[in-house]
Scaffold this motif. Sequence first.
Motif, PDB file in Angstrom:
ATOM      1  N   VAL A 168      -5.301  22.226  30.496  1.00  0.00           N
ATOM      2  CA  VAL A 168      -5.183  20.852  30.008  1.00  0.00           C
ATOM      3  C   VAL A 168      -5.203  19.875  31.181  1.00  0.00           C
ATOM      4  O   VAL A 168      -5.867  18.829  31.120  1.00  0.00           O
ATOM      5  CB  VAL A 168      -3.905  20.683  29.175  1.00  0.00           C
ATOM      6  CG1 VAL A 168      -3.732  19.230  28.746  1.00  0.00           C
ATOM      7  CG2 VAL A 168      -3.942  21.587  27.942  1.00  0.00           C
ATOM      8  N   ALA A 169      -4.495  20.202  32.261  1.00  0.00           N
ATOM      9  CA  ALA A 169      -4.502  19.349  33.447  1.00  0.00           C
ATOM     10  C   ALA A 169      -5.908  19.241  34.014  1.00  0.00           C
ATOM     11  O   ALA A 169      -6.334  18.173  34.461  1.00  0.00           O
ATOM     12  CB  ALA A 169      -3.544  19.910  34.507  1.00  0.00           C
ATOM     13  N   ARG A 170      -6.653  20.326  33.988  1.00  0.00           N
ATOM     14  CA  ARG A 170      -8.030  20.308  34.490  1.00  0.00           C
ATOM     15  C   ARG A 170      -8.900  19.333  33.710  1.00  0.00           C
ATOM     16  O   ARG A 170      -9.692  18.593  34.285  1.00  0.00           O
ATOM     17  CB  ARG A 170      -8.635  21.713  34.392  1.00  0.00           C
ATOM     18  CG  ARG A 170     -10.098  21.774  34.850  1.00  0.00           C
ATOM     19  CD  ARG A 170     -10.840  22.684  33.902  1.00  0.00           C
ATOM     20  NE  ARG A 170     -10.732  24.043  34.362  1.00  0.00           N
ATOM     21  CZ  ARG A 170     -11.814  24.785  34.660  1.00  0.00           C
ATOM     22  NH1 ARG A 170     -13.016  24.276  34.532  1.00  0.00           N
ATOM     23  NH2 ARG A 170     -11.678  26.020  35.052  1.00  0.00           N
ATOM     24  N   TYR A 171      -8.732  19.325  32.389  1.00  0.00           N
ATOM     25  CA  TYR A 171      -9.546  18.417  31.574  1.00  0.00           C
ATOM     26  C   TYR A 171      -9.177  16.959  31.825  1.00  0.00           C
ATOM     27  O   TYR A 171     -10.051  16.084  31.839  1.00  0.00           O
ATOM     28  CB  TYR A 171      -9.387  18.768  30.091  1.00  0.00           C
ATOM     29  CG  TYR A 171      -9.845  20.172  29.770  1.00  0.00           C
ATOM     30  CD1 TYR A 171     -10.999  20.696  30.352  1.00  0.00           C
ATOM     31  CD2 TYR A 171      -9.114  20.992  28.928  1.00  0.00           C
ATOM     32  CE1 TYR A 171     -11.406  21.976  30.086  1.00  0.00           C
ATOM     33  CE2 TYR A 171      -9.521  22.287  28.648  1.00  0.00           C
ATOM     34  CZ  TYR A 171     -10.667  22.782  29.239  1.00  0.00           C
ATOM     35  OH  TYR A 171     -11.071  24.064  28.975  1.00  0.00           O
ATOM     36  N   GLU A 172      -7.904  16.693  32.043  1.00  0.00           N
ATOM     37  CA  GLU A 172      -7.489  15.329  32.374  1.00  0.00           C
ATOM     38  C   GLU A 172      -8.142  14.882  33.684  1.00  0.00           C
ATOM     39  O   GLU A 172      -8.648  13.756  33.791  1.00  0.00           O
ATOM     40  CB  GLU A 172      -5.965  15.258  32.494  1.00  0.00           C
ATOM     41  CG  GLU A 172      -5.215  15.405  31.186  1.00  0.00           C
ATOM     42  CD  GLU A 172      -5.296  14.158  30.321  1.00  0.00           C
ATOM     43  OE1 GLU A 172      -5.713  13.092  30.818  1.00  0.00           O
ATOM     44  OE2 GLU A 172      -4.930  14.253  29.124  1.00  0.00           O
TER      45      GLU A 172
END
Length: 218
Positions: A111-115
Motif C-alpha cells: 500500500v505504501a508503494r502505491y502511495e
Amino acid sequence: MATRSTRSTGSSSRAELIADAALTLLAERGMRGLTHRAVDELAGLPQGSTSNHARTRQALLEAAIRRQAEREARVLTPDEMPVGAGGRGAPVDALALALHRYLTGHPELLVARYELALEATRRPELRAYYDATGQRFREPLVAMMTAAGSPDPARHALSLVAWCEGLMFSCAAGSYHDSVPSLDALRLGFTELLRGMLGTADGPPSAQDDETPAGLDN
C-alpha cells in the motif's frame, strides 16, 4: 486506523526509524497523513527530529522511497534470482516464493508503494528518484529471462513485472484482497506465464499458440 510506535529495540538507525514511520503513515493514512510531526510522533522521537533528518517534504519522500526499496529487496531478493542452468523450475520457484512472501507477510508495504508511485506521477523530481530505485529490480529479471533463452529479454521482463504488479494490486488493494493465491497457485501461474513467453521445454510456442482467436481480429 490507530497508529503505533515504530521505535526499535534493535540497532536500527534513526534514519531507518524515520523512514519506516513514514512508510507506516503512508499505508495507514495516505499521502495527506504524512507530515514531519506525524513521523516524529509515530517513531517516538522528539519533535523536530524528522525535520533535522529530512528538511523538506521532497527529502522525506525520497527517504521513504529509499527505505521502501531496501525492505522490498529483503522480501523479493532480486539479487538471488537464478540465472544459470537448471531449467525453468528454478526461476518459477524463486519468483513464486518471493511473491507469496510479499503478499502474505507485507501487505502494508505494498500500500505504501502505491502511495509513493502515485505521488511520483505528480512530482517530476520524485519520478526520477522513484524510477532509479526501481532499476535494481528490473535488471535481475532481464538477466533471468536472458538465461532462460528469451529472444527479447527486456520485453519479457516487462511482461513479467506487469503480471506481478497486477496480481499484487489485486490482492493488496483490489477485489482479491481476501483471496491471496497459495504458493502452488503462484507456481502454476509463473509456469504458464513463462511457457507462453518461451514455449515448452522442447521448443518455442507453436504457430497455433500465436493465432488470434476467432472473432477477435478486428
